[in-house]
Design a protein around this motif. Sequence first.
Motif, short mmCIF file in Angstrom:
data_model
loop_
_atom_site.label_atom_id
_atom_site.label_comp_id
_atom_site.label_asym_id
_atom_site.label_seq_id
_atom_site.Cartn_x
_atom_site.Cartn_y
_atom_site.Cartn_z
N GLY A 50 -38.28 -50.75 2.82
CA GLY A 50 -39.03 -51.35 1.64
C GLY A 50 -39.76 -50.55 0.88
N SER A 51 -39.55 -49.21 0.94
CA SER A 51 -40.47 -48.39 0.28
C SER A 51 -39.88 -48.14 -1.15
CB SER A 51 -40.40 -46.75 0.93
OG SER A 51 -39.00 -46.50 0.95
N THR A 52 -40.44 -47.28 -2.12
CA THR A 52 -39.81 -46.94 -3.43
C THR A 52 -38.20 -46.36 -3.01
OG1 THR A 52 -40.46 -44.63 -3.60
CG2 THR A 52 -42.12 -46.72 -4.48
N HIS A 53 -37.64 -46.54 -4.23
CA HIS A 53 -36.40 -46.05 -4.08
C HIS A 53 -36.43 -44.33 -4.11
CE1 HIS A 53 -34.99 -50.09 -5.17
NE2 HIS A 53 -33.79 -49.52 -4.32
N TYR A 54 -37.28 -43.72 -4.65
CA TYR A 54 -37.79 -42.45 -4.73
C TYR A 54 -37.52 -41.99 -3.16
CZ TYR A 54 -40.35 -37.86 -5.11
OH TYR A 54 -40.49 -36.41 -5.33
N MET A 55 -38.47 -42.75 -2.43
CA MET A 55 -38.86 -42.36 -1.08
C MET A 55 -37.44 -42.49 -0.21
SD MET A 55 -41.52 -40.60 -0.56
CE MET A 55 -41.79 -40.69 1.09
N LEU A 72 -28.23 -41.14 -12.04
CA LEU A 72 -27.87 -42.46 -13.06
C LEU A 72 -26.60 -43.23 -12.59
CD1 LEU A 72 -28.54 -40.30 -16.34
CD2 LEU A 72 -29.90 -42.17 -15.36
N ARG A 73 -25.56 -42.34 -12.16
CA ARG A 73 -24.52 -43.28 -11.91
C ARG A 73 -24.62 -43.96 -10.52
NH1 ARG A 73 -18.61 -41.14 -9.45
NH2 ARG A 73 -17.56 -43.20 -9.55
N HIS A 74 -25.39 -43.34 -9.50
CA HIS A 74 -25.34 -44.18 -8.13
C HIS A 74 -26.57 -44.99 -7.67
CE1 HIS A 74 -21.46 -42.56 -7.14
NE2 HIS A 74 -21.67 -41.50 -6.98
N ALA A 75 -27.40 -44.80 -8.60
CA ALA A 75 -28.75 -45.23 -8.62
C ALA A 75 -29.26 -46.26 -9.43
CB ALA A 75 -29.83 -44.26 -7.89
N VAL A 76 -29.59 -45.48 -10.79
CA VAL A 76 -30.35 -46.10 -11.83
C VAL A 76 -29.40 -47.42 -12.44
CG1 VAL A 76 -31.07 -45.67 -14.17
CG2 VAL A 76 -31.47 -44.04 -12.16
N VAL A 77 -28.09 -47.11 -12.66
CA VAL A 77 -27.37 -48.03 -13.23
C VAL A 77 -27.08 -49.23 -12.45
CG1 VAL A 77 -24.96 -48.48 -14.00
CG2 VAL A 77 -26.17 -46.43 -14.89
N VAL A 84 -39.12 -43.02 -9.92
CA VAL A 84 -37.72 -42.60 -10.36
C VAL A 84 -37.67 -42.02 -11.62
CG1 VAL A 84 -35.30 -43.14 -10.41
CG2 VAL A 84 -36.52 -44.19 -8.61
N GLY A 85 -38.17 -43.01 -12.78
CA GLY A 85 -38.21 -42.18 -14.22
C GLY A 85 -38.80 -41.09 -14.17
N VAL A 97 -44.82 -33.97 -14.33
CA VAL A 97 -43.91 -35.18 -14.10
C VAL A 97 -43.44 -35.14 -12.73
CG1 VAL A 97 -42.99 -35.52 -16.29
CG2 VAL A 97 -41.77 -34.12 -14.84
N ALA A 98 -43.15 -33.97 -11.99
CA ALA A 98 -42.97 -33.91 -10.71
C ALA A 98 -43.89 -34.54 -9.60
CB ALA A 98 -42.46 -32.63 -10.16
N HIS A 99 -45.02 -34.26 -10.02
CA HIS A 99 -46.18 -34.87 -9.12
C HIS A 99 -46.45 -36.37 -9.51
CE1 HIS A 99 -47.09 -30.63 -8.36
NE2 HIS A 99 -47.75 -31.07 -7.22
N VAL A 100 -46.11 -36.83 -10.60
CA VAL A 100 -46.32 -38.12 -10.83
C VAL A 100 -45.23 -39.01 -10.06
CG1 VAL A 100 -45.75 -39.93 -12.62
CG2 VAL A 100 -47.15 -38.02 -13.23
N ALA A 101 -44.21 -38.19 -9.98
CA ALA A 101 -42.97 -39.05 -9.28
C ALA A 101 -43.31 -38.92 -7.77
CB ALA A 101 -41.49 -38.08 -9.27
#
Length: 225
Positions: free
Chosen positions: A55-60, A125-130, A147-148, A191-195
């Motif tokens: 249930g975490s963000t997809h980033y984690m 982009l292919r396997h996650a974002v889309v 993720v963005g 941007v890396a630290h924001v992510a």
Amino acid sequence: MTTTAPSAPGTAPHPAPHRADPGTTARAAALAVALLVVVGVALALPVWPAGEDMGSTHYMGLLADNQPWNLLLFMAVPVVLAETLAVTELAVLFRPGVPRAVAALNRYAGLVAGVYFVGVVVYLLRHAVVPLTVGGGWRGWVDVVAVGAYLLGVVPLLGITLLESRVVGAGWDGRRRLAVHATLVGVFLVVAHVAMIAGMVDPAVAGWEPTHLMDDGATMPGMTH
């Protein structure tokens, strides 16, 4: 002896046509080939197995799945390249007689970083974002931000690669190139630290309500799988 016709009154002589630098053209072609190869590999790779959904963000979730490979490929390699750029950038900026090894490390890290991260972005982009966008799988705004912001890192890193390969800024003086280079390193770190920060936030805290889709199409609140 040959003579040239005088210019018409009030008109300036035509400047010589600008010719592309053969070296720049060759470097641009080599970089384009490298990018095409990386993109082809990223598109050919299958989706890697996912672990238990916490249930975490997809980033984690991305970093936690398929250990240790996802952590190495999506976090360790980009971060090591970026930190190498940042540390050596300080030496280049504040030490006039920087050793050649440090300058070379800074340059080659910059050359590799953009090309590598293009592959990462294409794969995600292919396997996650889309799939997440089409299937409505985003876990609130914080998930999109995490993720963005991670994917936006390709802009400064690719810019650094274009600078280091002299595809961009071949005619710039060293001071201008260094200023743009340092700015791009700073943008990537932001941007890396924001992510990272957004990625560690619990989506439920940011307003996302987990649900589970039942076999009959109904949803059950409080579950993600």
